[in-house]
Design a protein around this motif. Structure first.
Motif, PDB file in Angstrom:
ATOM      1  N   SER A   1       0.826  -1.366  -0.137  1.00  6.87           N
ATOM      2  CA  SER A   1      -0.091  -0.138  -0.014  1.00  6.87           C
ATOM      3  C   SER A   1       0.929   1.147  -0.135  1.00  6.87           C
ATOM      4  O   SER A   1       2.104   1.281   0.227  1.00  6.87           O
ATOM      5  CB  SER A   1      -0.831   0.073   1.259  1.00  6.87           C
ATOM      6  N   ASP A   2       0.329   2.272  -0.188  1.00  4.13           N
ATOM      7  CA  ASP A   2       1.202   3.598  -0.396  1.00  4.13           C
ATOM      8  C   ASP A   2       1.757   3.718   1.032  1.00  4.13           C
ATOM      9  O   ASP A   2       2.855   4.131   1.145  1.00  4.13           O
ATOM     10  CB  ASP A   2       0.253   4.800  -0.638  1.00  4.13           C
ATOM     11  N   ASP A   3       1.059   3.534   2.102  1.00  2.00           N
ATOM     12  CA  ASP A   3       1.710   3.816   3.603  1.00  2.00           C
ATOM     13  C   ASP A   3       2.687   3.099   3.723  1.00  2.00           C
ATOM     14  O   ASP A   3       3.917   3.347   4.496  1.00  2.00           O
ATOM     15  CB  ASP A   3       0.712   3.797   4.574  1.00  2.00           C
ATOM     16  N   GLN A   4       2.845   1.760   3.282  1.00  4.14           N
ATOM     17  CA  GLN A   4       3.956   0.596   3.381  1.00  4.14           C
ATOM     18  C   GLN A   4       5.131   1.017   2.684  1.00  4.14           C
ATOM     19  O   GLN A   4       6.153   0.679   2.757  1.00  4.14           O
ATOM     20  CB  GLN A   4       3.279  -0.383   3.015  1.00  4.14           C
ATOM     21  N   LEU A   5       4.890   1.899   1.515  1.00  2.96           N
ATOM     22  CA  LEU A   5       6.154   2.641   0.641  1.00  2.96           C
ATOM     23  C   LEU A   5       7.102   3.458   1.709  1.00  2.96           C
ATOM     24  O   LEU A   5       8.174   3.678   1.245  1.00  2.96           O
ATOM     25  CB  LEU A   5       5.550   3.309  -0.639  1.00  2.96           C
TER      26      LEU A   5
ATOM     27  N   SER B   1      10.037  -1.955   6.500  1.00  3.93           N
ATOM     28  CA  SER B   1       9.776  -0.888   5.574  1.00  3.93           C
ATOM     29  C   SER B   1       9.930  -1.435   4.394  1.00  3.93           C
ATOM     30  O   SER B   1      10.273  -2.615   3.996  1.00  3.93           O
ATOM     31  CB  SER B   1      11.011   0.184   6.018  1.00  3.93           C
ATOM     32  N   ALA B   2       9.683  -0.586   3.430  1.00  3.35           N
ATOM     33  CA  ALA B   2       9.564  -1.157   1.901  1.00  3.35           C
ATOM     34  C   ALA B   2      10.933  -1.547   1.152  1.00  3.35           C
ATOM     35  O   ALA B   2      10.744  -2.392   0.234  1.00  3.35           O
ATOM     36  CB  ALA B   2       8.942   0.082   0.792  1.00  3.35           C
ATOM     37  N   ASP B   3      12.224  -0.954   1.923  1.00  4.60           N
ATOM     38  CA  ASP B   3      13.280  -1.620   1.292  1.00  4.60           C
ATOM     39  C   ASP B   3      14.171  -2.376   2.189  1.00  4.60           C
ATOM     40  O   ASP B   3      15.488  -2.495   1.949  1.00  4.60           O
ATOM     41  CB  ASP B   3      14.226  -0.218   0.842  1.00  4.60           C
TER      42      ASP B   3
END
Length: 439
Positions: A308-312, A329-331
């Motif tokens: 989702s956007d917030d997970q990005l 986090s996404a990365d």
């Protein structure tokens, strides 16, 4: 749960209404040998634990071991392709069977004491003097004591309780969260274990609240909103919980209108000019989300696909009962896990792993210990203080030993907690539930 979003699934599992009983969190819980034994008997031997990475058991002939308390757990992939877990002990005379932490390309396991030989499915395949056993030869009949084992999120899990709920059911929506990040395709690039002079719950209490952030991690406020009013705290019936802190924007308590490090570098990474956000720095989060969505695929960031956007941009701190913290986090994500010491409740073993997605062309990544290669890391073990466990983790542990000492004081009776520390109280109440037979 059908096609519900992850957020909707989280909300389905939330504990509703007033749920905390107010069980006292007394000092003896952190140093009593009797209480530590109850935790071992009723909590750690009956909950799912992580034993290692699935890629360590990628091929038949692979063997890994993991120590928890006084137990050593042996995990194997046999020729039939199945991953299994056993107690790492020879049933003949109780010798520890496999001494190594990791082994590959093996077809058998041989006890160093009397040379009993086992295949990777745990069955006895050869003993000396097989005809000399009055109860009959054990070959083909006896086997290692097998325990529950499963693979999820690229991790190998085990449970010593034969009656435990299946792993995915036990994790609930936490499993869906790992699925969204596609962590089965990530690699552990940092693998640390430090021996720390405090009870395991002192560290895990810390990971169940962010009230300490302004005291110990003030520098994070330049790119993470650490205000409790803007942070989500979710507690689930399963005993697990989640805290979501908004990232890629400064703390809402900050009066600085200019972009600061490291947010400036994050903006530049996604082709955004930091100067353009001076005076409107709180718009950076949404802009970075849009750029990640727009540019991520062409840069090979396949892991963004299901997020989702917030997970990005945001940090989802998930605590899996009883003692596992996943900072997502996404990365990159961290596994932060304090384990009970096998003999001393005033010590623990603290694991800190850092995992990243494997992306074509990316050979190095930033980690809590600086830049590291994108490859499986060796295991580094040491005493707390002899080496770093990561900058932020070192800050957390800077107060752990003093707290352990303070909890012995007659002046300490019970924790006096804020609402944002409800997850701490909940942890202790679920521990009590297990010990007292309510779970």
């Amino acid at each position: 749960m059908g096609n519900l979003s992850i957020q909707e699934k989280f909300e389905r599992e939330l504990v509703k209404g007033s749920f905390l009983r107010g069980d006292p969190i007394t000092g003896d819980r952190y140093y009593s040998r009797e209480f530590a034994q109850k935790e071992w008997d009723h909590v750690f031997t009956r909950t799912w634990q992580i034993g290692g990475m699935a890629y360590q058991l990628e091929k038949p002939g692979s063997v890994i071991t993991y120590e928890i308390g006084n137990e050593s757990i042996l995990m194997t992939r046999a020729e039939d392709g199945k991953i299994r877990a056993f107690y790492n002990v020879c049933p003949h005379r109780g010798n520890r069977l496999v001494a190594e932490e990791e082994r590959c390309g093996t077809k058998r396991m041989v006890c160093a004491y009397h040379s009993w030989t086992f295949s990777l499915d745990g069955v006895v395949r050869h003993v000396r003097d097989a005809e000399d056993y009055p109860q009959g030869s054990p070959v083909g009949k006896m086997k290692l004591e097998e325990i529950r084992c499963d693979v999820l999120g690229g991790l190998v899990w085990f449970n010593m309780d034969p009656n435990a709920r299946p792993l995915r059911e036990s994790l609930g929506v936490v499993a869906d969260h790992l699925d969204a990040y596609q962590t089965d395709k990530w690699v552990r690039v940092m693998w640390l274990t430090g021996k720390v002079d405090c009870n395991w719950k002192i560290i895990h209490d810390n990971f169940n609240e962010a009230y300490h952030v302004l005291s110990l991690h003030r520098e994070l406020g330049t790119f993470i909103d650490d205000a409790y009013q803007n942070t989500d705290y979710d507690i689930y019936e399963t005993g697990h919980n989640r805290m979501r802190m908004k990232g890629c924007l400064p703390s809402s308590s900050s009066r600085v209108g200019e972009v600061q490090a490291p947010l400036d570098a994050i903006l530049r990474q996604w082709d955004l000019d930091p100067a353009a956000f001076n005076g409107r720095v709180r718009e950076a989060r949404a802009a970075i989300q849009q750029q990640k969505r727009k540019l991520g695929a062409e840069r090979g960031q396949w892991q963004y696909e299901k997020l989702s956007d917030d997970q990005l941009t945001d940090y989802h701190h998930i605590t899996v009962f009883p003692n596992i913290s996943l900072t997502m986090s996404a990365d990159g994500y961290q596994v932060l896990r304090p384990q009970p010491h096998p003999t001393d409740p005033e010590q623990c073993l603290f694991d800190h792993w850092f995992m990243v997605p494997v992306i074509d062309g990316v050979t190095e990544v930033a980690t809590p210990l600086g830049t590291r290669k994108v490859e499986p890391a060796p295991h580094e073990t040491f005493l707390h203080g002899d080496a770093s466990l990561g900058f932020v983790a070192d800050q957390d542990l800077s107060v752990a030993v003093a707290q352990q000492r303070g909890l012995h004081s007659r002046g300490y009776k019970d924790s006096y907690l804020t609402r944002q520390e409800d997850r701490v109280r909940r942890l202790h109440e679920v521990i009590n539930d297990h010990i007292e037979g309510r779970r």
